[in-house]
Design a protein around this motif. Structure first.
Motif, PDB file in Angstrom:
ATOM      1  N   LEU A  28       0.589  -1.659   0.098  1.00 34.21           N
ATOM      2  CA  LEU A  28       0.467  -0.146  -0.111  1.00 34.21           C
ATOM      3  C   LEU A  28       0.865   1.229  -0.006  1.00 34.21           C
ATOM      4  CD1 LEU A  28      -2.481  -1.101   2.246  1.00 34.21           C
ATOM      5  CD2 LEU A  28      -3.022  -1.290  -0.417  1.00 34.21           C
ATOM      6  N   ARG A  29       2.218   1.388   0.121  1.00 29.77           N
ATOM      7  CA  ARG A  29       3.042   2.541   0.451  1.00 29.77           C
ATOM      8  C   ARG A  29       3.383   1.927  -1.145  1.00 29.77           C
ATOM      9  NH1 ARG A  29       8.249   1.155   3.015  1.00 29.77           N
ATOM     10  NH2 ARG A  29       6.484   1.228   5.625  1.00 29.77           N
ATOM     11  N   ALA A  30       3.472   1.403  -1.658  1.00 33.13           N
ATOM     12  CA  ALA A  30       4.094   0.782  -3.811  1.00 33.13           C
ATOM     13  C   ALA A  30       2.594   1.598  -4.181  1.00 33.13           C
ATOM     14  CB  ALA A  30       3.849  -0.178  -4.039  1.00 33.13           C
ATOM     15  N   LYS A  31       1.588   1.675  -3.576  1.00 34.43           N
ATOM     16  CA  LYS A  31       0.454   2.117  -4.439  1.00 34.43           C
ATOM     17  C   LYS A  31       0.045   3.598  -4.153  1.00 34.43           C
ATOM     18  CE  LYS A  31      -4.604   0.889  -5.142  1.00 34.43           C
ATOM     19  NZ  LYS A  31      -5.556   2.305  -4.139  1.00 34.43           N
ATOM     20  N   PHE A  32       0.865   4.391  -2.713  1.00 29.37           N
ATOM     21  CA  PHE A  32       0.863   5.435  -2.350  1.00 29.37           C
ATOM     22  C   PHE A  32       1.576   5.999  -3.078  1.00 29.37           C
ATOM     23  CE2 PHE A  32       2.057   9.405   0.327  1.00 29.37           C
ATOM     24  CZ  PHE A  32       0.774   9.712   0.493  1.00 29.37           C
ATOM     25  N   ILE A  33       2.639   5.640  -3.555  1.00 26.48           N
ATOM     26  CA  ILE A  33       3.291   6.541  -4.201  1.00 26.48           C
ATOM     27  C   ILE A  33       3.156   5.976  -5.202  1.00 26.48           C
ATOM     28  CG2 ILE A  33       6.463   6.583  -5.184  1.00 26.48           C
ATOM     29  CD1 ILE A  33       7.029   5.218  -2.402  1.00 26.48           C
ATOM     30  N   ALA A  34       2.753   5.686  -6.035  1.00 24.64           N
ATOM     31  CA  ALA A  34       2.552   5.775  -7.271  1.00 24.64           C
ATOM     32  C   ALA A  34       0.937   6.718  -7.578  1.00 24.64           C
ATOM     33  CB  ALA A  34       2.196   3.903  -8.454  1.00 24.64           C
ATOM     34  N   GLU A  35      -0.369   6.850  -6.929  1.00 22.31           N
ATOM     35  CA  GLU A  35      -1.352   7.523  -6.681  1.00 22.31           C
ATOM     36  C   GLU A  35      -0.352   8.850  -7.475  1.00 22.31           C
ATOM     37  OE1 GLU A  35      -4.146   4.323  -6.509  1.00 22.31           O
ATOM     38  OE2 GLU A  35      -3.781   5.561  -4.787  1.00 22.31           O
ATOM     39  N   GLN A  36       0.770   9.106  -5.909  1.00 25.96           N
ATOM     40  CA  GLN A  36       0.687  10.560  -5.513  1.00 25.96           C
ATOM     41  C   GLN A  36       2.120  11.240  -6.159  1.00 25.96           C
ATOM     42  OE1 GLN A  36      -1.021  12.441  -3.366  1.00 25.96           O
ATOM     43  NE2 GLN A  36      -2.251  10.409  -3.471  1.00 25.96           N
ATOM     44  N   TYR A  37       2.722  10.244  -6.804  1.00 26.25           N
ATOM     45  CA  TYR A  37       3.378  11.050  -7.108  1.00 26.25           C
ATOM     46  C   TYR A  37       3.942  10.753  -8.471  1.00 26.25           C
ATOM     47  CZ  TYR A  37       5.062  12.003  -2.757  1.00 26.25           C
ATOM     48  OH  TYR A  37       5.715  12.504  -1.801  1.00 26.25           O
ATOM     49  N   GLN A  51       1.896  -4.905  -5.399  1.00 26.36           N
ATOM     50  CA  GLN A  51       1.752  -4.402  -6.241  1.00 26.36           C
ATOM     51  C   GLN A  51       3.191  -3.593  -6.951  1.00 26.36           C
ATOM     52  OE1 GLN A  51      -1.851  -2.089  -4.654  1.00 26.36           O
ATOM     53  NE2 GLN A  51      -2.363  -3.231  -3.678  1.00 26.36           N
ATOM     54  N   GLY A  52       2.371  -3.388  -8.044  1.00 28.28           N
ATOM     55  CA  GLY A  52       3.749  -2.683  -9.144  1.00 28.28           C
ATOM     56  C   GLY A  52       3.436  -1.676 -10.125  1.00 28.28           C
ATOM     57  N   TYR A  53       3.945  -0.781  -9.635  1.00 28.93           N
ATOM     58  CA  TYR A  53       3.441   0.455 -10.918  1.00 28.93           C
ATOM     59  C   TYR A  53       4.899   1.169 -11.948  1.00 28.93           C
ATOM     60  CZ  TYR A  53      -1.084   0.548  -8.206  1.00 28.93           C
ATOM     61  OH  TYR A  53      -1.845   0.234  -7.181  1.00 28.93           O
ATOM     62  N   THR A  54       3.898   1.057 -13.462  1.00 32.27           N
ATOM     63  CA  THR A  54       5.591   2.058 -14.517  1.00 32.27           C
ATOM     64  C   THR A  54       4.844   3.092 -14.527  1.00 32.27           C
ATOM     65  OG1 THR A  54       7.068   0.156 -14.644  1.00 32.27           O
ATOM     66  CG2 THR A  54       7.193   2.124 -15.910  1.00 32.27           C
ATOM     67  N   LYS A  61      11.340   8.127 -16.470  1.00 34.95           N
ATOM     68  CA  LYS A  61      10.188   6.376 -16.500  1.00 34.95           C
ATOM     69  C   LYS A  61      10.749   6.534 -14.947  1.00 34.95           C
ATOM     70  CE  LYS A  61       9.585   1.908 -18.724  1.00 34.95           C
ATOM     71  NZ  LYS A  61      10.181   1.470 -19.760  1.00 34.95           N
ATOM     72  N   VAL A  62      10.016   5.931 -14.600  1.00 28.06           N
ATOM     73  CA  VAL A  62      10.125   5.332 -12.856  1.00 28.06           C
ATOM     74  C   VAL A  62       9.124   3.604 -12.548  1.00 28.06           C
ATOM     75  CG1 VAL A  62       9.093   6.671 -11.692  1.00 28.06           C
ATOM     76  CG2 VAL A  62      10.858   5.548 -10.649  1.00 28.06           C
ATOM     77  N   SER A  63       9.958   3.397 -11.716  1.00 29.22           N
ATOM     78  CA  SER A  63       8.809   2.204 -10.893  1.00 29.22           C
ATOM     79  C   SER A  63       8.419   1.311 -10.014  1.00 29.22           C
ATOM     80  CB  SER A  63       9.001   0.557 -11.815  1.00 29.22           C
ATOM     81  OG  SER A  63       9.221   0.603 -13.307  1.00 29.22           O
ATOM     82  N   VAL A  64       7.306   1.180  -9.565  1.00 32.14           N
ATOM     83  CA  VAL A  64       7.561   1.263  -7.864  1.00 32.14           C
ATOM     84  C   VAL A  64       6.620   0.258  -7.692  1.00 32.14           C
ATOM     85  CG1 VAL A  64       6.142   3.143  -7.206  1.00 32.14           C
ATOM     86  CG2 VAL A  64       6.648   2.058  -5.359  1.00 32.14           C
ATOM     87  N   MET A  65       7.636  -0.920  -6.285  1.00 34.31           N
ATOM     88  CA  MET A  65       6.889  -2.110  -6.293  1.00 34.31           C
ATOM     89  C   MET A  65       7.541  -2.570  -5.024  1.00 34.31           C
ATOM     90  SD  MET A  65       6.599  -5.768  -8.813  1.00 34.31           S
ATOM     91  CE  MET A  65       8.175  -6.590  -7.935  1.00 34.31           C
TER      92      MET A  65
END
Ligand SMILES: O=P(O)(O)O[C@H]1O[C@H](CO)[C@@H](O)[C@H]1O
Ligand SMILES: O=c1cc[nH]c(=O)[nH]1
Length: 236
Positions: A28-37, A51-54, A61-65
């Protein structure tokens, strides 16, 4: 690029990840980073709800997982990202318990090295004591950026422990050796980066103190560490 994708743990296609992946333990910290930033964030992995996002941050380009908790878990995700998805840099965006009396809640530790009691270290075949350490390049850039942050950022060693709950007094011994805080993943990440010839850095916000007994609630650990998130994003 290896043909060993998708993996049992990541079902993203080739090219789905950026060369730099921010990696909190908490999905959920990964999701928060993706949604906020991130702009145009796309969910590229959700196997086991990890969850992994790009997307992009300031045009890059950056990913968070998420890594999940513990050396075996981050061991799997960082191995697959470094070796099968051609990721070059993994930056852990974690939480940690202070074992140094000098650290306050929400201070940030940038981990130069990671002591560990984890059996994961034995998987590299070395029979002595390993010395997991970070990428100097990422470390020096992080400490330069940290000068602009409105919080205390300290660089030094962490303990990556297998146990969150423990009867042992290892943290008191390590505190005397200048170890700053305890978390559960940095050592495995640093060893996997070394073995793969890639780069890693663990940045952790202090979520609790083993010295004073203070602790932050789960929601703050999920969404409250914005200085650390921005420090991680400054490195892409
Ligand atoms: O908040 P994260 O990044 O998960 O990090 C810390 O929190 C978890 C324990 O609560 C362990 O994973 C530890 O390393
Ligand atoms: O591993 C961890 C993480 C946060 N706080 C702790 O005490 N231990």
């Amino acid at each position: 690029m290896s043909s060993r994708i998708p993996t049992p743990h990541i079902n993203a296609p080739e090219g789905a990840f950026a060369e730099t992946v921010l990696m909190p333990g908490d999905p959920l910290r990964a999701k928060f980073i993706a949604e906020q930033y991130l702009d145009n964030a796309v969910l590229v992995n959700n196997v086991r709800n990890v969850q992994g996002y790009t997307g992009t941050y300031k045009g890059k380009k950056v990913s968070v997982m998420a890594s999940g908790m513990g050396c075996p878990s981050i061991g799997i995700y960082s191995y697959e990202l470094f070796n099968f998805y051609d990721v070059k840099n993994i930056i852990r965006i974690g939480s940690a318990g202070a074992i140094s009396p000098k650290l306050k809640l929400k201070d940030i530790v940038v981990a130069m090295s990671a002591y560990t009691d984890s059996g994961y270290i034995n998987s590299f075949g070395f029979r002595g004591n390993a010395a997991p350490c970070c990428s100097y390049e990422l470390l020096s850039r992080a400490m330069e950026y940290a000068k602009n942050l409105p919080c205390n950022v300290v660089c030094g060693p962490l303990l990556s422990s297998d146990a969150f709950y423990s009867d042992s007094s290892q943290t008191e011994i390590l505190s005397r050796l200048g170890v700053l805080a305890v978390e559960m993943e940095a050592a495995a990440l640093y060893m996997n980066a070394a073995r793969a010839g890639k780069n890693a850095l663990a940045i952790c916000s202090i979520s609790d103190s083993l010295v004073t007994g203070e602790e932050l609630p789960a929601e703050e650990r999920q969404v409250g560490f914005r200085n650390m998130m921005e420090l991680g994003l400054s490195l892409i």
